[in-house]
Design a protein around this motif. Structure first.
Motif, PDB file in Angstrom:
ATOM      1  N   SER A 179       0.818  -1.219   0.000  1.00  0.00           N
ATOM      2  CA  SER A 179       0.000   0.000   0.000  1.00  0.00           C
ATOM      3  C   SER A 179       0.845   1.260   0.000  1.00  0.00           C
ATOM      4  O   SER A 179       0.375   2.334  -0.406  1.00  0.00           O
ATOM      5  N   LEU A 180       2.101   1.160   0.427  1.00  0.00           N
ATOM      6  CA  LEU A 180       2.961   2.340   0.489  1.00  0.00           C
ATOM      7  C   LEU A 180       3.260   2.918  -0.888  1.00  0.00           C
ATOM      8  O   LEU A 180       3.639   4.083  -1.001  1.00  0.00           O
ATOM      9  N   GLN A 181       3.108   2.115  -1.932  1.00  0.00           N
ATOM     10  CA  GLN A 181       3.370   2.640  -3.274  1.00  0.00           C
ATOM     11  C   GLN A 181       2.362   3.717  -3.660  1.00  0.00           C
ATOM     12  O   GLN A 181       2.592   4.485  -4.603  1.00  0.00           O
ATOM     13  N   HIS A 182       1.252   3.796  -2.939  1.00  0.00           N
ATOM     14  CA  HIS A 182       0.230   4.800  -3.244  1.00  0.00           C
ATOM     15  C   HIS A 182       0.274   5.982  -2.276  1.00  0.00           C
ATOM     16  O   HIS A 182      -0.620   6.822  -2.281  1.00  0.00           O
ATOM     17  N   TYR A 183       1.320   6.037  -1.448  1.00  0.00           N
ATOM     18  CA  TYR A 183       1.400   7.090  -0.434  1.00  0.00           C
ATOM     19  C   TYR A 183       2.222   8.270  -0.922  1.00  0.00           C
ATOM     20  O   TYR A 183       3.210   8.099  -1.629  1.00  0.00           O
ATOM     21  N   SER A 184       1.808   9.456  -0.547  1.00  0.00           N
ATOM     22  CA  SER A 184       2.629  10.645  -0.722  1.00  0.00           C
ATOM     23  C   SER A 184       2.363  11.556   0.465  1.00  0.00           C
ATOM     24  O   SER A 184       1.342  11.427   1.153  1.00  0.00           O
ATOM     25  N   VAL A 185       3.275  12.480   0.715  1.00  0.00           N
ATOM     26  CA  VAL A 185       3.108  13.385   1.849  1.00  0.00           C
ATOM     27  C   VAL A 185       1.860  14.237   1.669  1.00  0.00           C
ATOM     28  O   VAL A 185       1.092  14.469   2.608  1.00  0.00           O
ATOM     29  N   GLU A 186       1.638  14.704   0.410  1.00  0.00           N
ATOM     30  CA  GLU A 186       0.474  15.557   0.151  1.00  0.00           C
ATOM     31  C   GLU A 186      -0.828  14.784   0.236  1.00  0.00           C
ATOM     32  O   GLU A 186      -1.829  15.286   0.728  1.00  0.00           O
ATOM     33  N   ASN A 187      -0.788  13.539  -0.276  1.00  0.00           N
ATOM     34  CA  ASN A 187      -2.014  12.732  -0.332  1.00  0.00           C
ATOM     35  C   ASN A 187      -1.740  11.443   0.420  1.00  0.00           C
ATOM     36  O   ASN A 187      -0.894  10.659   0.028  1.00  0.00           O
ATOM     37  N   LYS A 188      -2.439  11.232   1.489  1.00  0.00           N
ATOM     38  CA  LYS A 188      -2.122  10.114   2.379  1.00  0.00           C
ATOM     39  C   LYS A 188      -2.505   8.751   1.815  1.00  0.00           C
ATOM     40  O   LYS A 188      -2.308   7.738   2.452  1.00  0.00           O
ATOM     41  N   GLY A 189      -3.044   8.718   0.614  1.00  0.00           N
ATOM     42  CA  GLY A 189      -3.364   7.438   0.004  1.00  0.00           C
ATOM     43  C   GLY A 189      -4.854   7.206  -0.112  1.00  0.00           C
ATOM     44  O   GLY A 189      -5.660   7.833   0.569  1.00  0.00           O
ATOM     45  N   GLN A 190      -5.214   6.278  -1.001  1.00  0.00           N
ATOM     46  CA  GLN A 190      -6.614   5.927  -1.214  1.00  0.00           C
ATOM     47  C   GLN A 190      -7.125   5.124  -0.020  1.00  0.00           C
ATOM     48  O   GLN A 190      -6.353   4.531   0.730  1.00  0.00           O
ATOM     49  N   ALA A 191      -8.441   5.077   0.159  1.00  0.00           N
ATOM     50  CA  ALA A 191      -9.037   4.488   1.362  1.00  0.00           C
ATOM     51  C   ALA A 191      -8.582   3.052   1.602  1.00  0.00           C
ATOM     52  O   ALA A 191      -8.232   2.673   2.725  1.00  0.00           O
ATOM     53  N   HIS A 192      -8.569   2.221   0.554  1.00  0.00           N
ATOM     54  CA  HIS A 192      -8.180   0.828   0.743  1.00  0.00           C
ATOM     55  C   HIS A 192      -6.696   0.703   1.075  1.00  0.00           C
ATOM     56  O   HIS A 192      -6.282  -0.192   1.817  1.00  0.00           O
ATOM     57  N   SER A 193      -5.869   1.594   0.534  1.00  0.00           N
ATOM     58  CA  SER A 193      -4.441   1.582   0.853  1.00  0.00           C
ATOM     59  C   SER A 193      -4.220   1.979   2.308  1.00  0.00           C
ATOM     60  O   SER A 193      -3.420   1.367   3.019  1.00  0.00           O
ATOM     61  N   ARG A 194      -4.923   2.995   2.753  1.00  0.00           N
ATOM     62  CA  ARG A 194      -4.806   3.415   4.151  1.00  0.00           C
ATOM     63  C   ARG A 194      -5.299   2.308   5.083  1.00  0.00           C
ATOM     64  O   ARG A 194      -4.746   2.088   6.156  1.00  0.00           O
ATOM     65  N   GLU A 195      -6.353   1.634   4.646  1.00  0.00           N
ATOM     66  CA  GLU A 195      -6.861   0.488   5.425  1.00  0.00           C
ATOM     67  C   GLU A 195      -5.787  -0.580   5.569  1.00  0.00           C
ATOM     68  O   GLU A 195      -5.497  -1.059   6.675  1.00  0.00           O
ATOM     69  N   SER A 196      -5.143  -0.957   4.454  1.00  0.00           N
ATOM     70  CA  SER A 196      -4.133  -2.020   4.487  1.00  0.00           C
ATOM     71  C   SER A 196      -2.952  -1.633   5.366  1.00  0.00           C
ATOM     72  O   SER A 196      -2.440  -2.451   6.150  1.00  0.00           O
ATOM     73  N   PHE A 197      -2.488  -0.387   5.264  1.00  0.00           N
ATOM     74  CA  PHE A 197      -1.347   0.040   6.061  1.00  0.00           C
ATOM     75  C   PHE A 197      -1.723   0.151   7.535  1.00  0.00           C
ATOM     76  O   PHE A 197      -0.926  -0.188   8.422  1.00  0.00           O
ATOM     77  N   GLY A 198      -2.958   0.614   7.803  1.00  0.00           N
ATOM     78  CA  GLY A 198      -3.407   0.684   9.193  1.00  0.00           C
ATOM     79  C   GLY A 198      -3.426  -0.686   9.852  1.00  0.00           C
ATOM     80  O   GLY A 198      -3.011  -0.845  11.003  1.00  0.00           O
ATOM     81  N   ILE A 199      -3.887  -1.694   9.125  1.00  0.00           N
ATOM     82  CA  ILE A 199      -3.919  -3.055   9.662  1.00  0.00           C
ATOM     83  C   ILE A 199      -2.504  -3.576   9.864  1.00  0.00           C
ATOM     84  O   ILE A 199      -2.196  -4.227  10.878  1.00  0.00           O
ATOM     85  N   LEU A 200      -1.587  -3.302   8.938  1.00  0.00           N
ATOM     86  CA  LEU A 200      -0.192  -3.729   9.085  1.00  0.00           C
ATOM     87  C   LEU A 200       0.411  -3.141  10.357  1.00  0.00           C
ATOM     88  O   LEU A 200       1.081  -3.842  11.126  1.00  0.00           O
ATOM     89  N   LYS A 201       0.163  -1.860  10.600  1.00  0.00           N
ATOM     90  CA  LYS A 201       0.707  -1.223  11.811  1.00  0.00           C
ATOM     91  C   LYS A 201       0.147  -1.868  13.066  1.00  0.00           C
ATOM     92  O   LYS A 201       0.859  -2.017  14.075  1.00  0.00           O
TER      93      LYS A 201
END
Length: 571
Positions: free
Chosen positions: A549-571
């Motif tokens: 999911s980190l491939q969709h992350y940028s400082v300006e844009n925190k990522g699409q909803a499903h990407s943020r979901e995946s990274f949140g679960i990983l953390k």
């Protein structure tokens, strides 16, 4: 159809197989599916306008270049005097653009830029007069990295939901949305455009409809007098084509209820009425096991930075009866699994489901479908609709798994160096199975489990206000709830979809070690792929997807909803 994405070292193409199930349709059903698909593709231009100012013209350029050489790219090279490398760069850009329906990645909302130089791009203008004219308009946008992402408008970001010369601040958008809410104007099919006219600030609220008209009134925005003008007729030219195709499809509809759904779609797209669209959704839910399924309307709120304005996807698909039979058994057993969720643990009330679940589980439609036309920036593997919570609680909802999309997606995946060599073979065998089962649980129980505690305008509530439910995190009664008309998207705005997707995925992960659930899908401790192996790979896949999911992350844009979901679960 094919599902293509560019990867390091080349391109990966996966076919979306549809022929086998499509050939089982009758001639009438094929004609119905055809005209519904035309409506879906007609509506694609709405999505392009929702992405960026330049997206629709880039789309026209790609089509014009294709048509100028009748799809013979070698001929295009000769006519335009370009080499193979420049053609490859053009086709790579076109593939990314078409795959995302726009010049921003559908996951991450970061801009797609062309590897071609300005000079090389203009060479393709030799293809035709139309291509030359289009290139004049779009070349700067195709090669510039800015605006870099889709967010609230700024010098470095943009959003097709807030077009026009005047830059809207987040606070302005929030205030206008609240003013509209107070006037019972829902935001899903709207865009907001700011301008200054004769020294006054004007906010045009553009409503999607074929009918044209406007109404304006003065109000205060950011403490200053401003004019809000509600303008009907946004996407009018496109929606006329959509309605014409839907009208033609109606001639081949299998049932009166199918025709009634299409009639509601047409009336809603004609008049901008979301109340009429809601009526279509109630009928759509009650249309059980249609041979040809569809999803239309302003429904997906992932790309609006505020999280309330909606993309208008079009999905037409053919039902797979064998896989649907498995889902039927799952639906029948669903109440048992709801009692196993942590907020129901030990509850005796509500048939063991506790106070945070609905008083009755209305068995939803749950089908496996194969996409024939799927026009959306994000091509989901599973869908749970409608997003209107009041309809979900009073009428129900539908779940679908897009089987050919899921298979193509899994076959095109590689964990690369993210997992140990000893896990590669097992993950390869289990990945599709994990996605199939977890997506089924994600859609049926993840999105439908629990209820929003709500009080209406008359003081009524869907919980005991004198003895509120106990918050399982604090051990004390809950102290807040939703007011009439509020939904989780209007309250939590752009955070809402991330939290909802995270909740749904965690419900699936939580239940993946339940033997009865695994056995229902055919996995025990004695099969070729055991339930234990499936569970291990479930958690391994959660980790892999969290890193990916980190491939969709940028400082300006925190990522699409499903990407943020995946990274949140990983953390």
């Amino acid at each position: 159809m094919e599902n293509s994405k560019v990867v390091a070292g080349g391109s990966l193409t996966q076919r979306l197989e549809i022929q086998e199930v499509f050939e089982h349709l009758s001639a009438r059903e094929k004609l119905y599916a055809h005209h519904m698909s035309r409506a879906a593709w007609d509506g694609t231009r709405i999505i392009l306008r929702q992405v960026s100012f330049e997206a629709e013209q880039i789309f026209d350029l790609i089509l014009e270049l294709y048509q100028s050489c009748s799809g013979d790219w070698t001929l295009l090279m000769e006519n335009c005097d370009v080499d193979q490398k420049n053609l490859d760069n053009l086709l790579e850009y076109a593939a990314l653009f078409l795959g995302n329906i726009g010049n921003y990645y559908s996951e991450g909302d970061q801009k797609i830029t062309s590897a071609l130089t300005k000079t090389a791009l203009f060479k393709f203008g030799r293809a035709s007069a139309k291509s030359r004219a289009l290139l004049e308009n779009v070349v700067p946008a195709m090669i510039s990295p800015h605006p870099s992402s889709l967010r609230f408008p700024s010098p470095n970001t943009q959003s097709g939901y807030y077009p026009g010369p005047g830059i809207l601040s987040r606070q302005e958008i929030v205030e206008i949305t609240r003013v509209l809410d107070s006037r019972s104007i829902e935001p899903e099919n709207t865009r907001i455009q700011k301008s200054v006219q004769d020294g006054r600030v004007v906010y045009d609220v553009l409503q999607g409809s074929t009918e044209i008209g406007s109404e304006e009134e003065s109000t205060q925005i950011n403490g200053a007098i401003a004019t809000i003008c509600v303008v009907r007729g946004d996407y009018s030219d496109i929606l006329k084509n959509v309605c014409a195709s839907l009208s033609k499809a109606s001639e081949y509809a299998a049932t009166d209820s199918q025709r009634a759904i299409l009639d509601d779609y047409i009336r809603s797209f004609t008049t901008e009425s979301l109340d009429t669209y809601r009526e279509s959704q109630k009928k759509w839910i009650l249309e059980k096991e249609p041979v040809v399924e569809n999803i239309f309307g302003f429904v997906e709120q992932y790309h609006d930075p505020l999280g309330v304005r909606a993309e208008s996807p079009g999905l037409v698909a053919v039902t797979d009866p064998e896989e649907t039979a498995i889902f039927k058994r799952f639906v029948d057993e669903a109440p048992k699994f709801l009692r196993m969720l942590p907020w129901a643990a030990g509850a005796s009330e509500n048939d063991g489901r506790g106070p945070f679940e609905k008083t009755s589980f209305e068995a939803p439609e749950f089908t496996s479908i194969h996409a024939l036309a799927y026009c959306s920036t994000i091509i989901f593997e599973g869908i749970n609709l409608p997003n209107y919570n009041d309809i979900r609680e009073t009428v129900g909802f539908k779940n679908v798994i897009i089987a050919n999309r899921m298979r193509a997606n899994v076959e095109g995946m590689s964990a690369g160096t993210l997992v140990k060599k000893s896990d590669m073979e097992s993950l390869g065998r289990c990945r599709h199975r994990v996605r199939f089962v977890s997506t089924a649980v994600h859609e049926l129980l993840g999105h439908s489990a629990s209820k929003l505690l709500t009080r209406d305008r008359d003081g009524g509530a869907n919980f005991d206000v004198n003895n509120p439910p106990i918050n399982p995190l604090t051990g004390k009664p809950v102290t807040s709830w939703y007011r009439s008309g509020q939904t989780w998207t209007t309250v939590f705005e752009n955070l809402a979809t991330s939290v909802e997707e995270c909740r749904a995925s965690l419900v699936a992960a939580y239940l993946m070690d339940v033997p009865e659930l695994m056995e229902l899908f055919g996995y025990t401790d004695t099969g070729g792929v055991t339930a234990e192996e499936l569970l291990y790979n479930t958690y391994l896949l959660l980790a892999v997807e969290g890193v990916e999911s980190l491939q969709h992350y940028s400082v300006e844009n925190k990522g699409q909803a499903h990407s943020r979901e995946s990274f949140g679960i990983l953390k």
